[in-house]
Write an enzyme that holds these catalytic residues in place. Structure first.
Site, short mmCIF file in Angstrom:
data_model
loop_
_atom_site.label_atom_id
_atom_site.label_comp_id
_atom_site.label_asym_id
_atom_site.label_seq_id
_atom_site.Cartn_x
_atom_site.Cartn_y
_atom_site.Cartn_z
N LEU A 1 0.54 8.37 2.22
CA LEU A 1 0.07 7.90 3.53
C LEU A 1 -0.72 6.61 3.39
CD1 LEU A 1 -1.10 11.30 5.03
CD2 LEU A 1 0.97 10.01 5.63
N GLU B 1 0.51 -17.95 -9.58
CA GLU B 1 -0.87 -18.44 -9.49
C GLU B 1 -1.85 -17.29 -9.27
OE1 GLU B 1 1.71 -19.51 -7.68
OE2 GLU B 1 2.09 -21.49 -8.51
#
Lengths: 617, 617
Positions: free
Chosen positions: B188, B363
């Site tokens: 969930l 990056e």
């Protein structure tokens, strides 16, 4: 194959290998003419693009806005020469324009931008074109049930970007069968070989695990390419074609050589000869199928309205207004980063499930999808916590280069959120969105203002950002008040004003309380609600400066780039400025209640009143 | 199991199931006390954490700085209650401190931060803790050949973040056997079920394809957990333990229920009873093995130096200076995002291959790795194009919350780069790094200044950014000139000055040329080199304002958040400001030569001279 004409002549049956050579030759020629550019990265992809152009792409180059056109996204944007060579082969540009690549004023930019009308979105920041392609494919498949296909060319180096895997997951789970990714596995990056070199199975295993159909081929065998593209078209899944290629293919001086990235060939003339010379093959690209455009009809907007004196959270109003917009405008789409109960975007999802895109916790994919949606004519509103929009900043930066129109909502702004702590606080969002080229930045303080501003965003060009607040704030404006973008509201004003307080959002209410306290001490303070942070209402601020000589700014944001600096910008035209003082969040917050947070940061009514008294002298 | 003491008593043989229940009970108790927090997300992970704490973690809670300690990173930072419950079980905090969770002044923040000394890095922005864990594991395995292990707990929702897949690729390719990821598959998310629910094989297939050992288990079976953790320890690959769990496990009111995320239980007291009541089990956590700290010895720095009048690109000087630092400081590490020939970081790689981390085009992972490295005592310098640092902005934002010390270089700043076009231009980097809490922002204009500033960064606290230029600029400073952070240089000054021009980097040279032209027209202009954008040299700017009354700022950057607004900041303290005018990049650039770009943007000598004459009146 060379003919006597300079421009390509129409050809019905194209020799695919010859066309591939032409794309390579033209890539060499235009980089040589520019004295710069990525020749070898274009050459590896030439055969893939030749077969796509001649046999699979449906596109009317005379009508780039045709909604039935396929989309071709060059995710490896530095390979622009091969794209421009395709344009020449399709008769869209002249040889002279091809050779204008990278020169002043040319549409043939160093990396593709929509200044060339056949470019949907700017690329050049790796790992963005493919996620945008996923957005395009989803718009067509799910929202339009349309026939156009989406073709994306990416590089192997590019697969190191995490955003690519957000896109694989999204497209695989959504089963976007109209999407094909061509992976140009040329083995060599900018500086070093890639991690996996020519091990195409490494890519196939990874991509296949994300629910894609995967085909491994020799990327220079036009028959294999043709088969693979046909397999992609016939599939009920998205397809990745993992093509083993040679960087700089066909030119001995650079083929499969390190150190040959991002520059013309050392021997361009000789390489053109080695590649069989200049050709003028003209491809008759298949026509698009009849398709209708997205409807933006306006059914009349019934904005939510709130009673003055009641309390509303502006994030909640954002959600309610989005529902109203959804009823008025069939083109409005809501996007959620799996926090829709926090941003209230879920209200829209409950009302319009078919126009609600759940992007899960992948802010880059959410932003890329929105860029793709607006290419197709949809009007996307995307929302997450203001703090988490920072995750997609490079995508917003590039969206501006793409001339995209996006509506962005950042909730849970500032220290006001309270206990969750600094990781969840948007404290740099105003700076980030102000700095986007051509952007608009809005920050409502009450329910009726939030409703109007959320609605006003719908037709704004460029990246339009609205900052919403977690907690409730009192409604101070009547529901029929107008809030034009670029405006402000002067809430307290008197001839005796000796200081002006400029605030917005949560600090606006603190500023009003402070003004009341100041009045008790005989200090008359003007109060300006700067709900439009960009563009900023220069006239009203300059008038306040002329009248009071002193401006105090207060914001729930780091001191840099936000409301205070927006006010300073109103005086960056050489006019005589007032004395300015800025209150902002200066130290790293921790967990505390909203009230404690505002106090600790020195941006509550008490701090404002003290600073204003000092500034007023 | 409940005993009469409030604080845990030492226990040699811990009942793992009972310990799991204790962690759950304490998670319920502290969220109830706070009236907020993520109880159910903590409860699903309780058994995983219990077995880790009691049987596998090596950690001296009395000496969190011990280099032999394992690292535990809670990538799902919102599950903080289970972490704080572990601290209590380990005897590190009292029951009272546990219950202070989320309250004003408490170290037990809503999401973990290093204000608690056992927290290495702040989490709460999903998808960051795991990439940082990869950096920690690589530092230990590759740079230190050390014995500590790195344990990361993440959520299943979190796997939607692309940064997770950058990390899987990096760790898999590097073969980081000392790294274990526990995936808490509780099915969930915040609002909706995850894409894959309890299909743990979906995760296993994906992660396995990235070269990891994968184990699927029942995350509430302590024997299975113990086995899996042992398997991880014995492997020569990184291991992911895919644990099927129940969100809110053990409390019928919330277990596996939607709508129970991010709040206390509706029936906390009853749930505690259902879970068997409060316990006071005390775990004797295994001691770390003897390990030495990273050496930061300084061998004396021999900076590169350049002749006045020669031409140098500041990016090249950055690379050369990094090599000099590498010789002087064994703790300096270079990180590259596969553009090392552009940023010149490759110079360091050639000299110190063992201290050079190739992060490929990811990056976010590069930045996360640097955060991990500095936790271990290394001194990372990371570099890519300024434009592409925007990709990792959320990581820099969170690094500030982590109190991390990072040295960051952004090359190819501004329109000056020329033909490559806007996708490659860093035009928002000054704004982005100025806005980071506690940051430093530097922008050198010549070789000797770039060398000094690159060296000065080495011991700066916080996020320290240096902006470098692609093309060559003339050397104007002698090599022995000093450039303290927070300073500036007044390059032209006379009593007759009627205007001040403030510039930095490439525009500084344009400003000097403009001053020469102005002098020919009888206008005496002061010129200030504002190489330290943050902190800004308020005294010198205020003196210039007092002397000339007019300041013109010029920057190769968008108008917002950069040098011009840094100058305005010097006058945001209520003192009388000068007239200000700002020259910056206002329109989207395209391809052109560097000289054409500066001209088109209106930031070349000609534009500066014209604006200065107008401002001077």
């Amino acid at each position: 194959m060379a003919t006597s004409t300079t421009e390509p002549a129409s050809t019905t049956a194209v020799d695919l290998d010859e066309l591939g050579q032409q794309l390579r030759v033209d890539s060499v020629r235009c980089t040589e003419a520019a004295g710069a550019g990525h020749a070898t990265s274009a050459m590896s992809a030439a055969d893939l693009m030749a077969v796509l152009l001649a046999k699979h792409l449906r596109y009317d180059f005379d009508a780039p806005e045709h909604p039935g056109n396929d989309h071709l996204v060059l995710s490896k944007g530095h390979a622009a020469p091969v794209l421009y060579a395709m344009y020449r082969a399709a008769g869209a540009i002249s040889d002279a324009e091809l050779l204008s690549y990278r020169s002043h004023g040319s549409r043939m930019e160093g990396h593709p931008t929509p200044r060339a009308p056949w470019v949907d979105v700017a690329t050049g920041s790796l790992g963005q074109g493919f996620p945008i392609g996923v957005g395009l494919a989803e718009a067509i498949a799910r929202l339009e049930q349309g026939s156009p296909r989406v073709w994306v060319l990416c590089g192997d180096s590019e697969l190191a970007e995490g955003s690519m895997w957000e896109a694989f997951e999204h497209a695989g789970s959504a089963g976007l069968a109209n999407l094909t990714l061509l992976v140009d596995v040329n083995r060599l990056g900018q500086v070093v070989p890639t991690r996996h070199g020519w091990d195409t199975s490494a890519y196939a295993d990874r991509i296949g695990a994300f629910g894609w159909q995967v085909v491994e081929i020799d990327g220079h065998d036009t028959a294999q390419i043709d088969d693979a593209l046909r397999t992609a078209t016939d599939s009920d899944k998205p397809t990745a074609i993992i093509a083993r290629t040679v960087k700089g293919k066909g030119a001995a001086s650079v083929a499969d050589q390190e150190g040959a990235h991002g520059k013309p060939l050392p021997d361009s003339a000789q390489a053109v000869e080695e590649l069989g010379g200049k050709r003028d093959i003209r491809v008759d690209v298949a026509e698009p199928l009849p398709t209708s455009s997205v409807s933006t009809g306006n059914a009349g907007l019934a904005l939510p309205s709130y009673e003055v004196g009641s309390e509303q959270a502006t994030r909640t109003v954002y959600g309610s207004t989005l529902v109203a917009l959804g009823h008025a405008r069939p083109d409005v789409i809501g996007l959620d980063g799996e926090v829709g109960n926090s941003t209230r975007a879920e209200y829209f999802g409950a009302e319009f499930p078919e126009r609600y895109l759940q992007c899960y916790i992948s802010e880059q994919q959410m932003t890329a999808a929105a860029v793709g949606l607006q290419v197709r004519g949809w009007t996307p509103y995307l929302a997450t916590f203001a703090a988490f929009l920072t995750r997609a900043y490079d995508f917003f930066r590039m969206a501006a280069v793409s001339r995209a129109d996006l509506r962005v909502a950042g909730s849970h702004a500032g220290v006001e959120i309270g206990m969750d702590g600094p990781s969840q606080m948007g404290l740099e969002d105003l700076a980030l969105f102000r700095t986007i080229a051509g952007s608009t930045v809005l920050y409502p303080c009450d329910g009726n203002q939030a409703a109007h501003l959320t609605a006003n965003m719908v037709d704004v060009d460029g990246i339009c950002y609205i900052r919403t607040t977690r907690g409730g704030t009192p409604v101070i404006y009547p529901s029929d008040e107008e809030f034009p973008i670029g405006g402000s509201k002067v809430l307290r004003s008197a001839a005796a004003d000796s200081v002006t307080i400029v605030a917005a959002g949560v600090t606006l209410h603190e500023a009003l309380t402070a003004a009341d306290r100041l009045a008790e001490h005989g200090v008359s303070a003007r109060v300006i609600d700067l709900y439009s942070i960009k563009p900023v209402d220069t006239a009203t601020l300059q008038q306040a400066a002329a009248d009071t000589g002193r401006i105090l700014t207060v914001e729930d944001h780091w001191p840099q780039g936000g409301l205070g600096e927006a006010v300073a910008e109103a005086f960056a035209d050489g006019t005589a400025p007032p004395r300015l003082r800025k209150l902002a969040v200066n130290a790293m917050p921790a967990s505390a209640t909203p009230r404690e947070q505002l106090h600790d940061a020195g941006i509550d009514a008490e701090a404002i009143a003290a600073a204003a008294r000092q500034l007023a002298g």
